[in-house]
Design an enzyme around this catalytic site. Structure first.
Site, PDB file in Angstrom:
ATOM      1  N   THR A   4       0.828  -1.208   0.000  1.00 45.73           N
ATOM      2  CA  THR A   4       0.000   0.000   0.000  1.00 45.73           C
ATOM      3  C   THR A   4       0.859   1.253   0.000  1.00 45.73           C
ATOM      4  O   THR A   4       0.551   2.242  -0.686  1.00 45.73           O
ATOM      5  CB  THR A   4      -0.917   0.009   1.232  1.00 45.73           C
ATOM      6  OG1 THR A   4      -1.650  -1.212   1.276  1.00 45.73           O
ATOM      7  CG2 THR A   4      -1.893   1.167   1.178  1.00 45.73           C
TER       8      THR A   4
ATOM      9  N   TYR B  74     -13.090  -4.800   1.132  1.00 45.01           N
ATOM     10  CA  TYR B  74     -14.378  -4.295   0.657  1.00 45.01           C
ATOM     11  C   TYR B  74     -15.486  -5.342   0.679  1.00 45.01           C
ATOM     12  O   TYR B  74     -16.563  -5.099   1.209  1.00 45.01           O
ATOM     13  CB  TYR B  74     -14.267  -3.693  -0.755  1.00 45.01           C
ATOM     14  CG  TYR B  74     -15.562  -3.054  -1.233  1.00 45.01           C
ATOM     15  CD1 TYR B  74     -15.974  -1.830  -0.713  1.00 45.01           C
ATOM     16  CD2 TYR B  74     -16.375  -3.684  -2.165  1.00 45.01           C
ATOM     17  CE1 TYR B  74     -17.166  -1.254  -1.126  1.00 45.01           C
ATOM     18  CE2 TYR B  74     -17.571  -3.110  -2.578  1.00 45.01           C
ATOM     19  CZ  TYR B  74     -17.958  -1.895  -2.057  1.00 45.01           C
ATOM     20  OH  TYR B  74     -19.141  -1.335  -2.457  1.00 45.01           O
TER      21      TYR B  74
ATOM     22  N   TYR C 291      -1.376 -10.472   5.375  1.00 43.16           N
ATOM     23  CA  TYR C 291      -1.348  -9.062   5.770  1.00 43.16           C
ATOM     24  C   TYR C 291      -2.724  -8.701   6.299  1.00 43.16           C
ATOM     25  O   TYR C 291      -3.701  -8.645   5.544  1.00 43.16           O
ATOM     26  CB  TYR C 291      -0.954  -8.198   4.584  1.00 43.16           C
ATOM     27  CG  TYR C 291      -0.850  -6.702   4.867  1.00 43.16           C
ATOM     28  CD1 TYR C 291      -0.812  -6.193   6.157  1.00 43.16           C
ATOM     29  CD2 TYR C 291      -0.766  -5.793   3.818  1.00 43.16           C
ATOM     30  CE1 TYR C 291      -0.706  -4.834   6.406  1.00 43.16           C
ATOM     31  CE2 TYR C 291      -0.656  -4.430   4.051  1.00 43.16           C
ATOM     32  CZ  TYR C 291      -0.628  -3.964   5.350  1.00 43.16           C
ATOM     33  OH  TYR C 291      -0.520  -2.617   5.600  1.00 43.16           O
TER      34      TYR C 291
ATOM     35  N   ARG D 278      -8.106  -0.794   6.705  1.00 43.13           N
ATOM     36  CA  ARG D 278      -8.225  -0.594   5.258  1.00 43.13           C
ATOM     37  C   ARG D 278      -9.183  -1.597   4.616  1.00 43.13           C
ATOM     38  O   ARG D 278      -9.908  -1.260   3.684  1.00 43.13           O
ATOM     39  CB  ARG D 278      -6.855  -0.712   4.586  1.00 43.13           C
ATOM     40  CG  ARG D 278      -5.935   0.471   4.836  1.00 43.13           C
ATOM     41  CD  ARG D 278      -4.654   0.337   4.033  1.00 43.13           C
ATOM     42  NE  ARG D 278      -3.769   1.477   4.218  1.00 43.13           N
ATOM     43  CZ  ARG D 278      -3.824   2.599   3.516  1.00 43.13           C
ATOM     44  NH1 ARG D 278      -4.735   2.747   2.571  1.00 43.13           N
ATOM     45  NH2 ARG D 278      -2.964   3.577   3.750  1.00 43.13           N
TER      46      ARG D 278
ATOM     47  N   LYS E 262       1.757 -10.158   8.742  1.00 36.94           N
ATOM     48  CA  LYS E 262       1.983  -8.763   9.100  1.00 36.94           C
ATOM     49  C   LYS E 262       0.715  -8.297   9.808  1.00 36.94           C
ATOM     50  O   LYS E 262      -0.353  -8.201   9.194  1.00 36.94           O
ATOM     51  CB  LYS E 262       2.265  -7.901   7.864  1.00 36.94           C
ATOM     52  CG  LYS E 262       2.435  -6.420   8.186  1.00 36.94           C
ATOM     53  CD  LYS E 262       2.609  -5.578   6.925  1.00 36.94           C
ATOM     54  CE  LYS E 262       2.670  -4.090   7.274  1.00 36.94           C
ATOM     55  NZ  LYS E 262       2.764  -3.240   6.059  1.00 36.94           N
TER      56      LYS E 262
ATOM     57  N   ILE F 235       7.471  -4.485   9.255  1.00 35.28           N
ATOM     58  CA  ILE F 235       7.455  -3.972   7.883  1.00 35.28           C
ATOM     59  C   ILE F 235       7.075  -2.503   8.015  1.00 35.28           C
ATOM     60  O   ILE F 235       5.934  -2.173   8.359  1.00 35.28           O
ATOM     61  CB  ILE F 235       6.501  -4.747   6.977  1.00 35.28           C
ATOM     62  CG1 ILE F 235       7.011  -6.181   6.790  1.00 35.28           C
ATOM     63  CG2 ILE F 235       6.373  -4.056   5.609  1.00 35.28           C
ATOM     64  CD1 ILE F 235       6.114  -7.061   5.939  1.00 35.28           C
TER      65      ILE F 235
END
Length: 285
Positions: A46, A109, A135, A140, A163, A205
């Site tokens: 991202t 989404y 992840y 998000r 992550k 990260i």
């Protein structure tokens, strides 16, 4: 997978003023982070503005990163999405020469069930030619990978870690308590690195490692005092990085450090004058 322990830097994608790819800036950034002490590169996550890169641009960026890196550190590439088949197609179309792993964001989404998340990642891990890191970033994706789901996926031979950017400390503790010894629990929040490492985490990260790789080397590999001081140094800057969206803040910081420009692609906008002043005032030597 010891190659993905320590600091992974979530590389930004530098752009020229016309928003075309800035490969000179990318090379300078890679040299800056690698010589500064990061343990591996994470390309086109991202922070790298992957949602606004074309398929051809992604191929070019990955090829350049492999070339500029010159096998100095491992490379992990972002390959994820909310269509499982589209991710599988992307795997087929990606050149994995010089690539050591995949960072794959949880489907966003469409908010799948936990069983759907397991099925999604199982198909990706079965097809991937290199190891896969999950992840989890519910802020998000609007969908959390629960601890029990992460632990279920940890049994897949080609899934090496997660992550964790949920901000859910109890969830991180549960994963740490029950994960396989070789399963990597990686922080997705720069300032949570020390705390997560203390319970069995494997590093970070990082966004800010684009600018300050040396401090993150101390944060992950230094003495207890060095780790604490590195974290304390970053408090003010870290809070500024996300005020206007990522990677707006860190690109502005990189501009002030003379590493690359601060151009971003719409719908993101360059840092406002106010944020620019705040970041400049908070620069670390």
């Amino acid at each position: 997978m010891t190659k993905f322990k320590g600091t992974g830097v979530a590389l930004v994608t530098p752009f020229h003023e016309d928003h075309s790819l800035d490969f000179e800036g990318l090379k300078k950034l890679i040299d800056h982070t690698v010589t500064g002490g990061v343990d591996y590169l994470v390309v086109m996550g991202t922070t790298g503005e992957s949602p606004v890169l074309s398929a051809e641009e992604k191929k070019q960026i990955l090829a350049k990163c492999v070339d500029y890196n010159q096998q100095r550190v491992p490379i992990m590439v972002g390959v994820g999405g909310n269509s499982t088949q589209a991710v599988l197609d992307q795997l087929d179309q990606t050149d994995f020469n010089g690539v050591d792993g995949i960072l794959s964001v949880s489907p966003y989404y469409n908010k799948p069930t936990q069983a759907g998340i397991v099925a999604h990642y199982t198909q990706i891990a079965d097809a991937a030619p290199v190891p896969v890191m999950l992840y989890n970033i519910p802020g998000r994706t609007m969908s959390n990978i629960e601890a029990k789901t992460t632990l279920q996926l940890a049994s897949h031979p080609n899934i090496i870690g997660v992550k964790e950017a949920s901000g859910n400390w109890e969830q991180c503790l549960t994963i740490a308590a029950h994960k396989p010894d070789d399963f990597l629990l990686v922080s997705g929040d720069d300032l949570m690195t020390i705390a997560l490492n203390a319970i069995g985490g494997s590093g970070i990260i990082s966004v800010l490692a684009n600018a300050y790789p040396g401090r993150f080397k101390k944060l992950c590999h230094g003495t207890s005092k060095e780790q604490q001081q590195a974290a304390f140094d970053l408090i003010q800057l870290n809070s500024l990085m996300y005020l206007e969206g990522n990677p707006v803040g860190v690109k502005n910081l990189l501009k002030h450090l003379g590493i690359c420009g601060d151009q971003v692609r719409l719908p993101m906008l360059q840092a406002s004058e106010e944020l620019d002043r705040k970041i400049k005032a908070a620069l670390l030597l």
